[in-house]
Design a protein around this motif. Structure first.
Motif, PDB file in Angstrom:
ATOM      1  N   HIS A   1      -0.768  -5.217 -10.754  1.00 45.29           N
ATOM      2  CA  HIS A   1      -0.772  -3.814 -10.343  1.00 45.29           C
ATOM      3  C   HIS A   1      -1.389  -3.698  -8.958  1.00 45.29           C
ATOM      4  CE1 HIS A   1      -4.844  -4.091 -12.274  1.00 45.29           C
ATOM      5  NE2 HIS A   1      -5.175  -3.394 -11.197  1.00 45.29           N
TER       6      HIS A   1
ATOM      7  N   ALA B   1      -7.580   7.012  -9.757  1.00 38.63           N
ATOM      8  CA  ALA B   1      -7.736   5.764 -10.495  1.00 38.63           C
ATOM      9  C   ALA B   1      -6.408   5.161 -10.913  1.00 38.63           C
ATOM     10  CB  ALA B   1      -8.590   6.011 -11.742  1.00 38.63           C
ATOM     11  N   HIS B   2      -5.309   5.787 -10.538  1.00 40.43           N
ATOM     12  CA  HIS B   2      -4.006   5.308 -10.992  1.00 40.43           C
ATOM     13  C   HIS B   2      -3.557   4.095 -10.188  1.00 40.43           C
ATOM     14  CE1 HIS B   2      -3.479   8.670 -13.676  1.00 40.43           C
ATOM     15  NE2 HIS B   2      -3.765   9.511 -12.697  1.00 40.43           N
ATOM     16  N   VAL B   3      -2.663   3.336 -10.801  1.00 41.15           N
ATOM     17  CA  VAL B   3      -2.121   2.138 -10.159  1.00 41.15           C
ATOM     18  C   VAL B   3      -0.603   2.148 -10.296  1.00 41.15           C
ATOM     19  CG1 VAL B   3      -4.197   0.779 -10.623  1.00 41.15           C
ATOM     20  CG2 VAL B   3      -2.292   0.739 -12.264  1.00 41.15           C
TER      21      VAL B   3
ATOM     22  N   LYS C   1       0.829  -1.208   0.000  1.00 40.33           N
ATOM     23  CA  LYS C   1       0.000   0.000   0.000  1.00 40.33           C
ATOM     24  C   LYS C   1       0.860   1.254   0.000  1.00 40.33           C
ATOM     25  CE  LYS C   1      -4.095  -1.784   2.447  1.00 40.33           C
ATOM     26  NZ  LYS C   1      -4.868  -1.708   3.712  1.00 40.33           N
TER      27      LYS C   1
ATOM     28  N   GLY D   1      -5.200  -5.197  -5.867  1.00 47.12           N
ATOM     29  CA  GLY D   1      -5.205  -4.882  -7.299  1.00 47.12           C
ATOM     30  C   GLY D   1      -5.450  -6.123  -8.124  1.00 47.12           C
TER      31      GLY D   1
ATOM     32  N   ARG E   1      -3.492  -0.848  -6.589  1.00 50.63           N
ATOM     33  CA  ARG E   1      -4.230   0.420  -6.622  1.00 50.63           C
ATOM     34  C   ARG E   1      -3.639   1.406  -5.617  1.00 50.63           C
ATOM     35  NH1 ARG E   1      -8.266  -3.437  -6.698  1.00 50.63           N
ATOM     36  NH2 ARG E   1      -8.477  -3.230  -4.416  1.00 50.63           N
ATOM     37  N   ARG E   2      -3.667   2.677  -6.017  1.00 46.62           N
ATOM     38  CA  ARG E   2      -3.240   3.719  -5.111  1.00 46.62           C
ATOM     39  C   ARG E   2      -4.399   4.158  -4.224  1.00 46.62           C
ATOM     40  NH1 ARG E   2       0.398   6.794  -9.712  1.00 46.62           N
ATOM     41  NH2 ARG E   2       2.201   5.409  -9.502  1.00 46.62           N
ATOM     42  N   SER E   3      -4.069   4.808  -3.121  1.00 44.76           N
ATOM     43  CA  SER E   3      -5.099   5.179  -2.153  1.00 44.76           C
ATOM     44  C   SER E   3      -6.090   6.173  -2.734  1.00 44.76           C
ATOM     45  CB  SER E   3      -4.447   5.788  -0.896  1.00 44.76           C
ATOM     46  OG  SER E   3      -3.597   4.857  -0.278  1.00 44.76           O
TER      47      SER E   3
ATOM     48  N   ALA F   1       2.759   1.667  -3.411  1.00 40.67           N
ATOM     49  CA  ALA F   1       1.922   2.010  -4.565  1.00 40.67           C
ATOM     50  C   ALA F   1       1.631   3.497  -4.636  1.00 40.67           C
ATOM     51  CB  ALA F   1       0.613   1.216  -4.515  1.00 40.67           C
ATOM     52  N   ASP F   2       1.502   4.152  -3.503  1.00 40.05           N
ATOM     53  CA  ASP F   2       1.123   5.568  -3.490  1.00 40.05           C
ATOM     54  C   ASP F   2       2.223   6.487  -4.012  1.00 40.05           C
ATOM     55  OD1 ASP F   2      -1.407   5.104  -2.566  1.00 40.05           O
ATOM     56  OD2 ASP F   2      -0.900   5.404  -0.453  1.00 40.05           O
TER      57      ASP F   2
END
Length: 417
Positions: free
Chosen positions: A296, A303-305, A246, A277, A298-300, A249-250
């Motif tokens: 992938h 919609a980006h990953v 987590k 993801g 997911r970012r917090s 990814a951010d």
């Protein structure tokens, strides 16, 4: 009754699937040309001038009109002396100009005779004997023969090395637009891993090993111009793995892990990535390096990953999957054109009598006889095979090798430059 083996994915197919998942970064920053080594151009670099800017001499000698010397040995009057940074006056018929390397050709001259093909005239400082008939245009560098004004000197996607930086400077470019560095989070999984320096070799607990993958993967990422966040060793616990993913990814474009992509009950990367993801586990037809994971996280927010790539834990497998799959992935992420390493055909001074069902990359070294020697232990855990070798031989699935066979040699230097 045994279940049928699951078909393995060809390496080339895996690479195409991987590249199909990535778009080039579009964040641009401006850097001093002096500070841009290793960065990737975001825009075409268009020349605002001719290089060379003027016709000039590439040799110390005499600038002449070819029409004056085409008949054979000729005596010419020396009317001027032109050094680099100076300009001359128009050369009239029957005249020559003493000229030095880099100096502009005087108007009227079209050829340079190098000084070795001339002879001074005794008692006449203003005359020279031309001893050899030159070819028209000899030793003349024409304006624009290197780079023409308005031409694309370096296209977008070019990785700037010392040669490219020198070219940019020769065009008067003080600053360049480059893509930002890819941000990569790197971590390893496994309670068996220990960092060098934390535990002395004679104090290692049973089953523990030093984390070698972290060191060469980090170095490889830096060589590709990445900004690396080294998250260290993540414990084999679901909560710790989820938290690391987590956070990574951010703030990163790619999360790269080593180990933890198998189906063992203590491997928590797979379920953690799937929960955050998506993940595909590929069994690739390559040896070493069969297990490979792409997905992938997911970012917090938004919609980006972040891309996720999981490499096998065995060090040689991890190294080979990096150079064969991750390097092309990073080139695409940074907008660089793909550069497939072209094999060199060389004779094998070894034999492999048992064919493998997978495409095999065996570690070899060039010898003094112009052939290739094979490292005796090709295990995927033997990192000394990569240190000893200077490349690999690419052996197609199902193929054996006899002494003297021409094989496809891929030098490590082609990947590690």
């Amino acid at each position: 009754m045994n279940a049928p083996r699951k078909p393995l994915m060809p390496l080339d197919d895996a690479l195409q699937q991987l590249l199909g998942q990535v778009q080039a970064l579009n964040d641009v920053e401006t850097l001093s040309t002096l500070e841009a080594d290793g960065r990737v151009l975001a825009q075409d670099l268009v020349s605002a001038l001719q290089v060379p800017a003027f016709d000039n001499s590439s040799m110390d000698g005499y600038a002449v009109r070819w029409a004056d010397v085409r008949q054979g040995p000729t005596l010419l009057k020396v009317t001027q002396r032109i050094a680099a940074g100076q300009t001359g006056t128009t050369l009239e018929p029957g005249q020559a100009a003493r000229i030095f390397t880099g100096a502009p050709l005087p108007p009227g001259a079209d050829t340079v005779v190098m000084q070795e093909d001339t002879q001074p005239v005794d008692g006449a400082a203003d005359a020279v004997q031309i001893l050899r008939v030159p070819t028209p245009g000899d030793w003349v560098r024409l304006s624009g023969e290197d780079v023409k004004k308005g031409a694309v000197a370096l296209p977008a996607g070019t990785r700037l090395t010392p040669a490219e930086l020198g070219l940019a400077a020769s065009l008067g470019v003080a600053h360049v637009s480059v893509l930002r560095k890819p941000r990569v989070a790197l971590f390893s999984t496994g309670d068996e891993l220990v960092m060098p320096g934390e535990v002395a070799p004679d104090q290692m607990r049973p089953g523990a090993i030093y984390n070698s993958n972290r060191f060469f993967l980090r170095a490889l990422l830096h060589r590709m111009g990445c900004e690396v966040s080294d998250l260290g060793i993540v414990p084999d616990k679901r909560e710790a793995t989820m938290a690391a993913l987590k956070s990574a990814a951010d703030h990163h474009d790619l999360i790269l892990t080593s180990g933890g992509v198998s189906v063992g009950e203590e491997d928590h990367v797979k379920p953690s990535v799937q929960a955050l993801g998506a993940l595909d586990l590929w069994q690739i037809s390559m040896k070493p390096g069969k297990p490979f994971a792409y997905g992938h996280v997911r970012r917090s927010e938004g919609a980006h990953v972040a891309h996720f790539i999981g490499l096998p834990g065995n060090p040689v497998s991890s190294f080979m999957t990096f150079v064969l799959l991750v390097l092309p992935f990073l080139r695409q992420l940074t907008g660089q054109p793909q550069q497939s390493l072209q094999p060199v055909r060389m004779p094998a001074h070894f034999s492999i009598v048992k064919a493998d069902r997978r495409r095999e990359f065996v570690r070899v070294r060039c010898n003094a006889q112009g052939g290739l020697d094979l490292f005796p232990n090709q295990s995927s855990g033997v990192l000394t095979s990569v240190v000893w070798g200077d490349g690999v031989v690419d052996i197609p699935a199902g193929q054996t090798v006899a002494v003297g066979d021409l094989v496809d040699y891929l030098p490590f230097a082609g990947w590690l430059a």
